[in-house]
Design a protein around this motif. Sequence first.
Motif, PDB file in Angstrom:
ATOM      1  N   ASN A  41       0.804  -1.222   0.000  1.00  0.00           N
ATOM      2  CA  ASN A  41       0.000   0.000   0.000  1.00  0.00           C
ATOM      3  C   ASN A  41       0.837   1.271   0.000  1.00  0.00           C
ATOM      4  O   ASN A  41       0.471   2.268  -0.616  1.00  0.00           O
ATOM      5  CB  ASN A  41      -0.922   0.015   1.223  1.00  0.00           C
ATOM      6  CG  ASN A  41      -2.142  -0.850   1.000  1.00  0.00           C
ATOM      7  OD1 ASN A  41      -2.711  -0.837  -0.087  1.00  0.00           O
ATOM      8  ND2 ASN A  41      -2.532  -1.599   2.014  1.00  0.00           N
ATOM      9  N   PHE A  42       1.930   1.230   0.691  1.00  0.00           N
ATOM     10  CA  PHE A  42       2.758   2.423   0.781  1.00  0.00           C
ATOM     11  C   PHE A  42       3.330   2.774  -0.580  1.00  0.00           C
ATOM     12  O   PHE A  42       3.274   3.917  -1.027  1.00  0.00           O
ATOM     13  CB  PHE A  42       3.879   2.215   1.808  1.00  0.00           C
ATOM     14  CG  PHE A  42       3.372   2.016   3.195  1.00  0.00           C
ATOM     15  CD1 PHE A  42       2.689   3.033   3.844  1.00  0.00           C
ATOM     16  CD2 PHE A  42       3.563   0.813   3.854  1.00  0.00           C
ATOM     17  CE1 PHE A  42       2.202   2.858   5.133  1.00  0.00           C
ATOM     18  CE2 PHE A  42       3.090   0.633   5.141  1.00  0.00           C
ATOM     19  CZ  PHE A  42       2.410   1.651   5.787  1.00  0.00           C
ATOM     20  N   ARG A  95       0.990   4.355  -2.940  1.00  0.00           N
ATOM     21  CA  ARG A  95       0.661   5.750  -2.670  1.00  0.00           C
ATOM     22  C   ARG A  95       1.877   6.662  -2.815  1.00  0.00           C
ATOM     23  O   ARG A  95       1.819   7.836  -2.459  1.00  0.00           O
ATOM     24  CB  ARG A  95       0.090   5.888  -1.262  1.00  0.00           C
ATOM     25  CG  ARG A  95      -1.167   5.103  -1.061  1.00  0.00           C
ATOM     26  CD  ARG A  95      -2.189   5.879  -0.272  1.00  0.00           C
ATOM     27  NE  ARG A  95      -3.509   5.333  -0.513  1.00  0.00           N
ATOM     28  CZ  ARG A  95      -3.954   4.183  -0.030  1.00  0.00           C
ATOM     29  NH1 ARG A  95      -3.165   3.463   0.744  1.00  0.00           N
ATOM     30  NH2 ARG A  95      -5.164   3.754  -0.290  1.00  0.00           N
ATOM     31  N   TYR A 128       4.982   6.171  -1.426  1.00  0.00           N
ATOM     32  CA  TYR A 128       5.954   6.145  -0.337  1.00  0.00           C
ATOM     33  C   TYR A 128       6.902   4.968  -0.525  1.00  0.00           C
ATOM     34  O   TYR A 128       6.498   3.814  -0.445  1.00  0.00           O
ATOM     35  CB  TYR A 128       5.236   6.043   1.018  1.00  0.00           C
ATOM     36  CG  TYR A 128       4.315   7.196   1.272  1.00  0.00           C
ATOM     37  CD1 TYR A 128       4.825   8.437   1.617  1.00  0.00           C
ATOM     38  CD2 TYR A 128       2.940   7.059   1.126  1.00  0.00           C
ATOM     39  CE1 TYR A 128       3.990   9.527   1.833  1.00  0.00           C
ATOM     40  CE2 TYR A 128       2.089   8.142   1.338  1.00  0.00           C
ATOM     41  CZ  TYR A 128       2.625   9.364   1.692  1.00  0.00           C
ATOM     42  OH  TYR A 128       1.796  10.436   1.894  1.00  0.00           O
TER      43      TYR A 128
END
Lengths: 210, 210
Positions: free
Chosen positions: B104-105, B108, B110
Amino acid sequence: MAKTPKIPDPTIERLALYSRPLEALIESGSPLILSEKLAELCGVSPAQVRKDLAYFGEFGVRGVGYDVRTLLKEIKHILGTDRQWALCIVGMGNLGSALVENENFRKRGYIFSAAFDSDPEKIGKEMPCGLTIEPVNRIKELVRDFHIRIGVITTPPLVAQQVANLLIDAGIRAILNFAPIRVRTTDRCTVENVDFSVKLENLAYHLGTL
Amino acid sequence: MAKTPKIPDPTIERLALYSRPLEALIESGSPLILSEKLAELCGVSPAQVRKDLAYFGEFGVRGVGYDVRTLLKEIKHILGTDRQWALCIVGMGNLGSALVENENFRKRGYIFSAAFDSDPEKIGKEMPCGLTIEPVNRIKELVRDFHIRIGVITTPPLVAQQVANLLIDAGIRAILNFAPIRVRTTDRCTVENVDFSVKLENLAYHLGTL
DNA sequence: CCTTACATGTGTATAAGTTCACAAGGCACC
DNA sequence: GGTGCCTTGTGAACTTATACACATGTAAGG
Ligand SMILES: NC(=O)c1ccc[n+]([C@@H]2O[C@H](COP(=O)([O-])OP(=O)(O)OC[C@H]3O[C@@H](n4cnc5c(N)ncnc54)[C@H](O)[C@@H]3O)[C@@H](O)[C@H]2O)c1
Ligand SMILES: NC(=O)c1ccc[n+]([C@@H]2O[C@H](COP(=O)([O-])OP(=O)(O)OC[C@H]3O[C@@H](n4cnc5c(N)ncnc54)[C@H](O)[C@@H]3O)[C@@H](O)[C@H]2O)c1
């Protein structure tokens, strides 16, 4: 239960915050703490500390301060941390495994009593902490048998709502959800969502275009 | 950067919240969203949604609604999620390992660009995600070389402050701290603390003595 | 081109939470 | 036992955030 005229929600969150330094102070042996000192340790104002505590009674001594041990005991009683709480967790991936191994929860009275997953490969496996991974169709049964009241969700987001429904159906009254999606509940069940990305986006915003 | 008269902090937090359902809506192909619908998906009031968005411009069309794609793009721009952010993480235990593996990071924007630990056993090991664990004395060097601006702390609480100091000293401007202790910073550096136990205690309080 | 319908954007009202400033009360020392 | 000092506890002022209600602007349809 202590009479609660109308406690601001942020107050509850801060009580939990206050308990951390207090635990450390007990270790270090200091018997007394001032609202000013506690405030500094927690990054809030002294008046805030006093007001928060005053909602629940007079725990301090004017002109002197608060007895660390007494104060911590009172806070723990208010928060319910002087009891033990049985937890269950659904979704034993990376995050779920990290959580059940963590000592801090146990120290604060949160005991993982059951762990569930839908992956046949994982079901039946014993983890380092001693728990065996159970299939999700045993949720209802184990929640009942272990008197579990709080459920933790660490599944992929797509199935998080479905898992929440299972938990609610099994009688769970509070859910801590780590999947980055807002799960809906009945008003019989409280939910706290933890979304790390939201925190990161907060940080990124404050950094600006720098 | 967009001119920001004085944005309430909760607004920023909610913007991040709004982006989650919007991403899902794009997947499902819906071109349009009403403030009322988005509000429901996020558990806030429609007026709140409109007010939050209005701080930054007029993204909707009166009488029609918001174009999902445009809205998401605007929100991402405001939050800085349309750029990529290099992260570093200190403390590669259970939690740290779970974080760097999480997709998920990356999705997004990151990117974990460096991972540090003090344990000689761990240093030099390559993780599934491809990162190699580095010793803490390389923090300054790697933060500079990879232009890392955000640091993540997943060490035991006792060393968290010390690690934070290292990060700040290395030029880090924002810290996401998972250790259950409040780390202090200079005003050059923002901190977000994530404490799961606080969330649990919240839940326990609301459950009462039940 | 005008009218109708409708959801956004926004000034104002309300509510919630925080800080301020001081009164109340206990402790220690004389 | 009185006096002064010190910190808590707390009502009131202030600040921040949310909800309301309607004016504003757009699209579609006659
Ligand atoms: N890992 C992290 O650091 C991190 C950070 C933030 C958020 N999250 C979120 O936490 C959740 C879990 O993350 P993770 O990294 O552990 O993922 P993971 O893929 O390692 O683990 C997910 C687990 O859920 C199980 N599962 C899938 N469907 C299920 C179902 N219907 N019922 C029961 N179990 C099911 C899978 O078998 C797997 O074991 C995700 O939603 C993720 O977005 C994780
Ligand atoms: N695991 C969880 O689910 C969880 C949940 C909530 C909070 N936390 C907190 O997150 C932190 C990490 O948890 P964990 O379970 O991963 O612990 P862990 O013990 O598995 O990992 C800690 C890591 O930090 C490293 N470390 C120790 N001192 C260091 C130093 N001075 N510099 C660099 N690295 C150092 C250790 O070598 C180890 O690899 C803890 O503070 C814990 O309380 C963890």
